[in-house]
Design a protein around this motif. Structure first.
Motif, PDB file in Angstrom:
ATOM      1  N   GLU A 127      48.417  55.025 -50.415  1.00  0.00           N
ATOM      2  CA  GLU A 127      49.643  55.615 -50.943  1.00  0.00           C
ATOM      3  C   GLU A 127      50.754  54.578 -51.062  1.00  0.00           C
ATOM      4  O   GLU A 127      51.500  54.557 -52.040  1.00  0.00           O
ATOM      5  CB  GLU A 127      50.083  56.771 -50.042  1.00  0.00           C
ATOM      6  N   GLN A 128      50.886  53.715 -50.071  1.00  0.00           N
ATOM      7  CA  GLN A 128      51.917  52.677 -50.133  1.00  0.00           C
ATOM      8  C   GLN A 128      51.645  51.732 -51.298  1.00  0.00           C
ATOM      9  O   GLN A 128      52.562  51.363 -52.036  1.00  0.00           O
ATOM     10  CB  GLN A 128      51.959  51.901 -48.829  1.00  0.00           C
ATOM     11  N   LEU A 129      50.374  51.382 -51.489  1.00  0.00           N
ATOM     12  CA  LEU A 129      50.042  50.456 -52.561  1.00  0.00           C
ATOM     13  C   LEU A 129      50.301  51.060 -53.930  1.00  0.00           C
ATOM     14  O   LEU A 129      50.745  50.385 -54.855  1.00  0.00           O
ATOM     15  CB  LEU A 129      48.575  50.039 -52.425  1.00  0.00           C
ATOM     16  N   VAL A 130      50.019  52.348 -54.067  1.00  0.00           N
ATOM     17  CA  VAL A 130      50.304  53.019 -55.335  1.00  0.00           C
ATOM     18  C   VAL A 130      51.803  52.997 -55.606  1.00  0.00           C
ATOM     19  O   VAL A 130      52.253  52.729 -56.730  1.00  0.00           O
ATOM     20  CB  VAL A 130      49.779  54.470 -55.310  1.00  0.00           C
ATOM     21  N   VAL A 343      39.653  55.422 -60.702  1.00  0.00           N
ATOM     22  CA  VAL A 343      39.190  56.733 -61.188  1.00  0.00           C
ATOM     23  C   VAL A 343      37.676  56.754 -61.317  1.00  0.00           C
ATOM     24  O   VAL A 343      37.021  57.761 -61.013  1.00  0.00           O
ATOM     25  CB  VAL A 343      39.885  57.081 -62.522  1.00  0.00           C
ATOM     26  N   GLU A 344      37.085  55.640 -61.768  1.00  0.00           N
ATOM     27  CA  GLU A 344      35.619  55.571 -61.856  1.00  0.00           C
ATOM     28  C   GLU A 344      34.986  55.724 -60.471  1.00  0.00           C
ATOM     29  O   GLU A 344      33.975  56.419 -60.297  1.00  0.00           O
ATOM     30  CB  GLU A 344      35.192  54.252 -62.497  1.00  0.00           C
ATOM     31  N   MET A 345      35.585  55.087 -59.467  1.00  0.00           N
ATOM     32  CA  MET A 345      35.054  55.206 -58.106  1.00  0.00           C
ATOM     33  C   MET A 345      35.189  56.633 -57.582  1.00  0.00           C
ATOM     34  O   MET A 345      34.298  57.159 -56.906  1.00  0.00           O
ATOM     35  CB  MET A 345      35.775  54.222 -57.182  1.00  0.00           C
ATOM     36  N   ALA A 377      49.485  57.803 -66.970  1.00  0.00           N
ATOM     37  CA  ALA A 377      50.816  58.257 -67.364  1.00  0.00           C
ATOM     38  C   ALA A 377      51.716  58.557 -66.176  1.00  0.00           C
ATOM     39  O   ALA A 377      52.931  58.422 -66.252  1.00  0.00           O
ATOM     40  CB  ALA A 377      50.699  59.500 -68.253  1.00  0.00           C
ATOM     41  N   ASP A 378      51.117  58.968 -65.060  1.00  0.00           N
ATOM     42  CA  ASP A 378      51.899  59.388 -63.895  1.00  0.00           C
ATOM     43  C   ASP A 378      51.319  58.726 -62.653  1.00  0.00           C
ATOM     44  O   ASP A 378      50.315  59.178 -62.100  1.00  0.00           O
ATOM     45  CB  ASP A 378      51.847  60.915 -63.770  1.00  0.00           C
ATOM     46  N   LYS A 379      51.952  57.649 -62.187  1.00  0.00           N
ATOM     47  CA  LYS A 379      51.411  56.873 -61.066  1.00  0.00           C
ATOM     48  C   LYS A 379      51.483  57.630 -59.741  1.00  0.00           C
ATOM     49  O   LYS A 379      50.860  57.232 -58.760  1.00  0.00           O
ATOM     50  CB  LYS A 379      52.162  55.541 -60.943  1.00  0.00           C
ATOM     51  N   SER A 380      52.244  58.745 -59.686  1.00  0.00           N
ATOM     52  CA  SER A 380      52.294  59.540 -58.450  1.00  0.00           C
ATOM     53  C   SER A 380      51.027  60.375 -58.263  1.00  0.00           C
ATOM     54  O   SER A 380      50.869  61.044 -57.247  1.00  0.00           O
ATOM     55  CB  SER A 380      53.503  60.481 -58.468  1.00  0.00           C
ATOM     56  N   PHE A 381      50.135  60.327 -59.251  1.00  0.00           N
ATOM     57  CA  PHE A 381      48.895  61.107 -59.184  1.00  0.00           C
ATOM     58  C   PHE A 381      48.117  60.826 -57.905  1.00  0.00           C
ATOM     59  O   PHE A 381      47.547  61.719 -57.289  1.00  0.00           O
ATOM     60  CB  PHE A 381      48.045  60.780 -60.413  1.00  0.00           C
ATOM     61  N   PHE A 382      48.077  59.559 -57.482  1.00  0.00           N
ATOM     62  CA  PHE A 382      47.286  59.210 -56.297  1.00  0.00           C
ATOM     63  C   PHE A 382      48.014  59.500 -54.989  1.00  0.00           C
ATOM     64  O   PHE A 382      47.388  59.706 -53.967  1.00  0.00           O
ATOM     65  CB  PHE A 382      46.912  57.723 -56.344  1.00  0.00           C
ATOM     66  N   GLY A 743      36.377  69.882 -46.838  1.00  0.00           N
ATOM     67  CA  GLY A 743      37.673  69.313 -47.186  1.00  0.00           C
ATOM     68  C   GLY A 743      37.879  69.325 -48.699  1.00  0.00           C
ATOM     69  O   GLY A 743      36.943  69.505 -49.482  1.00  0.00           O
ATOM     70  N   MET A 744      39.114  69.124 -49.116  1.00  0.00           N
ATOM     71  CA  MET A 744      39.430  69.097 -50.542  1.00  0.00           C
ATOM     72  C   MET A 744      38.678  67.952 -51.223  1.00  0.00           C
ATOM     73  O   MET A 744      38.664  66.827 -50.727  1.00  0.00           O
ATOM     74  CB  MET A 744      40.935  68.935 -50.745  1.00  0.00           C
ATOM     75  N   LEU A 745      38.084  68.238 -52.384  1.00  0.00           N
ATOM     76  CA  LEU A 745      37.217  67.268 -53.047  1.00  0.00           C
ATOM     77  C   LEU A 745      37.952  65.978 -53.381  1.00  0.00           C
ATOM     78  O   LEU A 745      37.459  64.880 -53.100  1.00  0.00           O
ATOM     79  CB  LEU A 745      36.633  67.893 -54.325  1.00  0.00           C
ATOM     80  N   PHE A 746      39.132  66.070 -53.998  1.00  0.00           N
ATOM     81  CA  PHE A 746      39.841  64.866 -54.412  1.00  0.00           C
ATOM     82  C   PHE A 746      40.200  64.007 -53.209  1.00  0.00           C
ATOM     83  O   PHE A 746      40.032  62.784 -53.225  1.00  0.00           O
ATOM     84  CB  PHE A 746      41.118  65.234 -55.179  1.00  0.00           C
ATOM     85  N   GLU A 747      40.664  64.654 -52.123  1.00  0.00           N
ATOM     86  CA  GLU A 747      41.045  63.902 -50.923  1.00  0.00           C
ATOM     87  C   GLU A 747      39.821  63.257 -50.277  1.00  0.00           C
ATOM     88  O   GLU A 747      39.884  62.128 -49.790  1.00  0.00           O
ATOM     89  CB  GLU A 747      41.754  64.826 -49.934  1.00  0.00           C
TER      90      GLU A 747
END
Length: 765
Positions: A127-130, A343-345, A377-382, A743-747
């Protein structure tokens, strides 16, 4: 240890000497002036950052969701107040050090595709790196013109070639200086992100003023003064919007994209087309152009995938083909290249997730390009857990966790709904993320209806199992009480009938309705004990106590008769039989009392002389012993009745669990799988295997505590399995029952990616 400390100390001194030597190296006078100017301005802005972040952290701490988070934010607040001056000093030092420029290695400039160059996950905290990459990318985009002028001017003054990465006034250097200055602080992640956000708002977003002053200072020192005039002339010669064929005063995105892409295709590459490495002579593709190309690729995806053949998209390869088709050449900005890899990973993890059936993974895999567009388009996505696109993906995956691909699955309502949602995203999503919120709301309404139908069946199954368990447990506990009261006691038949026909049923009803912890249960158990005591109490010593007990006991017995609906005929007969027993008990007490009194009078009459008295005394003791023996004789056959505390313990230890199969052996308390059965959460999903062929998904619907039984249902609410605790432990041990990660899939995907990158970086180091 002492020598080691000395070595460390000497290394620190040596590094400080090197740093000081760097500072004292002579820089050209214009560079020195610009450095001092930038250092002073940025230090003042950094002080303002700490003033503003103080209020933000305090407000966040007051609204924190948990105690740990609140403590972490308050601790960060205190630490920043104490350390702010030192952080600003370190920030200034790092800014000054950046002016002693080093050349950027070729591999860092020209090979953004290396596996170990994923800057978004360079440090431990993604999160910090994003956040850092986002603010750097925004600054480069917003201030590209003055930054280019600064680079050109520095190139005329310094012997080292200036690139984006090593420009001492570039967003990379400024942001890195602040991150390094804050690194020694042990801050809660939310506090660290808030600090970076304030730095972006107050420093990075205002770099234009700094760059303007620095360029003006260069001009004052006579460094490429013509650039200013050239920039003014370029603005004046730029065609008006009307000359560009625009609609409504602004060029369309497609026209602007085509114009920029066309200019790139001829720039410095001799007419070659395709996706080229960064630094190969063409400018990085602007984000809007990249989004336009990705949108074209998205619109050409097949309508349906075969669930068995879905594969991860190679976005770089697709972009290469796309650029060749439109006869354009371009490179990818470092930030965009990293996002594509990330995103590919993420989707690589999703397509390998064993929680999901293949047809579901096939559908979710089709979201790779839309979610890539969102991330670009939205770097806060991660970093934003509540992002609507992430929430939609999580909701789709969560709903499909227990879904299985049976024959004709294409007509299954859930699969059809998920396919419909994915199709709408592909067809309608351009750059407006509100479509994800709309689809999420619609999907949640569908799932709510589906779950309500399943819950009705599940509730009926659980209620039935719970009722059966309570009945079984109540019978076991009543039997335990009765066994404790009647064991090794020869009770009159009528008392046995009272216990079996009335009081066992009375205790059963009380146990079902109010439980064994209730006052009513204790009163009914005491009544049963009093009934047994009343026909076994030693006579004549207990005569008075029995006389006091019987009226209240009779009332309690009458209440029991009414509660169990005993017939009036049986009630009269049983009360009559009980009266006969008590009549005999009191008659026995009378006889024993009279016999004891008579023998006592004879002993007194025989005391006429010392010898006679001595003889009489011996005779008195003998008859007295006989009387006691006679009176105690009924008690000799009576085993001591358990006290109420003992009866409570008997009830607690009653064996109420259903008998496990004889083939299932008990496991020790220390066994990890046995212990795991106590940690399973209701609602968790599992994969159940029965034989080599049959396997299916099921959910833990209920744990029936009264009998220690576990009920499992499918996603429709139908029962598919039940286990005793020991059977469940064996099923877990034998991998017959395997927990699915809920757990949530994306997380989960994000954590997996972070772990993979950490591991690969550790191996390389």
């Amino acid at each position: 240890m002492k020598d080691s400390n000395n070595v460390v100390s000497m290394q620190g001194v040596f590094k400080e000497q090197q740093r000081e030597a760097k500072r004292t190296l002579s820089l050209p006078a214009p560079v020195t002036a610009v450095r001092d100017k930038a250092q002073a301005l940025l230090a003042e802005q950094a002080k303002l950052v700490f003033a503003k972040v103080d209020d933000s952290l305090f407000a966040m701490a007051e609204k924190a969701h948990g105690q740990d988070e609140q403590d972490g934010l308050f601790q960060a607040l205190r630490l920043l107040r104490v350390e702010r001056r030192k952080v600003v000093e370190r920030f200034s030092t790092h800014l000054a050090d950046a002016f002693h420029v080093r050349d950027v290695p070729a591999d860092e400039r020209d090979d953004p595709y290396a596996a170990d160059n994923l800057s978004l996950v360079h440090n431990d905290d993604l999160e910090q790196l994003v956040a850092v990459d986002t603010m750097v990318a925004h600054a480069k985009r917003d201030f590209s013109q003055p930054l280019t002028e600064i680079s050109l001017r520095l190139n005329t003054l310094l012997s080292v070639k200036i690139y984006d990465k090593n420009n001492p006034l570039g967003p990379d250097a400024i942001c890195d200086a602040f991150v390094e200055a804050c690194r020694p602080l042990d801050l809660h992640i939310r506090a660290r992100l808030t600090l970076l956000k304030k730095f972006e708002q107050l420093v990075m977003a205002n770099l234009g003023k700094l760059y303007e002053q620095c360029n003006d200072l260069f001009v004052e020192h006579g460094v490429l003064p013509s650039l200013k005039q050239q920039r003014r002339a370029a603005r004046q010669q730029r065609p008006s919007p009307g000359a560009q064929g625009v609609r409504g005063g602004q060029a369309t995105a497609a026209e602007a994209s085509q114009e920029r892409a066309g200019s790139m295709s001829t720039g410095g590459h001799g007419g070659g087309h395709g996706l080229l490495p960064l630094g190969a002579g063409v400018a990085p593709m602007p984000p809007q152009d990249l989004l336009s190309h990705l949108g074209a690729l998205q619109s050409h995806l097949p309508e349906n995938y075969d669930g068995e053949e879905i594969q991860l998209l190679n976005v770089n390869s697709l972009l290469q083909q796309r650029l060749l088709e439109v006869r354009q050449s371009a490179s990818l900005a470092k930030m965009d290249s990293d996002i594509i890899k990330l995103v590919e990973m993420l989707f690589s993890f999703i397509l390998e997730d064993r929680n999901l059936a293949e047809p579901i993974k096939s559908q979710l895999g089709r979201l790779q390009l839309p979610l890539l567009k969102v991330a670009i388009a939205d770097k806060s996505f991660f970093s934003k857990g509540g992002h609507p696109a992430r929430k939609l993906l999580n909701e789709l995956a969560d709903a499909a966790t227990g879904w299985q691909a049976k024959e004709g699955y294409a007509s299954d309502p859930l699969f059809k709904k998920i396919s419909e949602v994915v199709a709408k995203v592909l067809a309608e999503f351009d750059q407006d993320i509100h479509i994800f919120s709309t689809l999420l709301e619609s999907f949640r309404e569908f799932i709510l209806r589906e779950r309500k139908r399943a819950e009705k069946l599940e509730r009926r199954i659980v209620d039935e199992a719970d009722g059966k368990a309570k009945t079984q447990a109540a019978r076991a506990r009543v039997a335990a009480v009765m066994d404790a009261l009647t064991a090794e006691r020869d009770l009159p038949p009528v008392v046995t009938e009272w216990l079996e026909k009335v009081w066992s049923n009375m205790l059963f009803l009380t146990c079902i309705k109010e439980g064994t912890e209730s006052e009513r249960w204790n009163r009914d158990v005491r009544t049963a004990r009093d009934l047994v005591w009343s026909v076994h109490a030693p006579m004549p010593d207990s005569r008075k106590q029995l006389l006091g007990l019987l009226p209240a006991l009779q009332e309690r017995l009458r209440a029991g008769v009414e509660a169990v609906s005993l017939s009036a005929f049986d009630a009269r007969r049983m009360f009559a039989g009980l009266k006969d027993v008590y009549r005999e008990r009191f008659a026995l007490a009378q006889r024993l009392a009279e016999e004891r009194s008579r023998k006592a009078r004879e002993a007194v009459r025989d005391e006429v002389s010392e010898q006679v008295r001595s003889q009489a005394a011996q005779e008195t003791r003998a008859p007295a012993a006989d009387v006691q023996a006679d009176s105690a004789q009924p008690a000799e056959t009576v085993v001591e009745l358990p006290q109420m505390e003992e009866l409570e313990q008997v009830v607690a230890q009653a064996e109420v669990a259903p008998a496990a199969s004889e083939e299932v052996e008990a496991l020790p308390q220390s066994d990890s799988h046995w212990q795991q059965t106590f940690r399973l959460a209701q609602g968790s999903w599992f994969e159940l295997k029965r034989g080599d062929e049959e396997q299916f998904r099921c959910r833990l619907a209920a744990v029936i505590k009264d009998i220690d039984q576990f009920i499992f249902v499918n996603r429709n609410g139908a029962k598919v399995a039940e286990f005793t605790r020991v059977e469940l432990a064996h099923a877990l041990r034998n991998a017959q029952l395997m927990p699915l990660d809920d757990g949530m899939l994306f997380e989960r995907a994000l954590q997996s990616v972070i772990g993979t990158v950490r591991k690969s970086r550790g191996e390389m180091s």
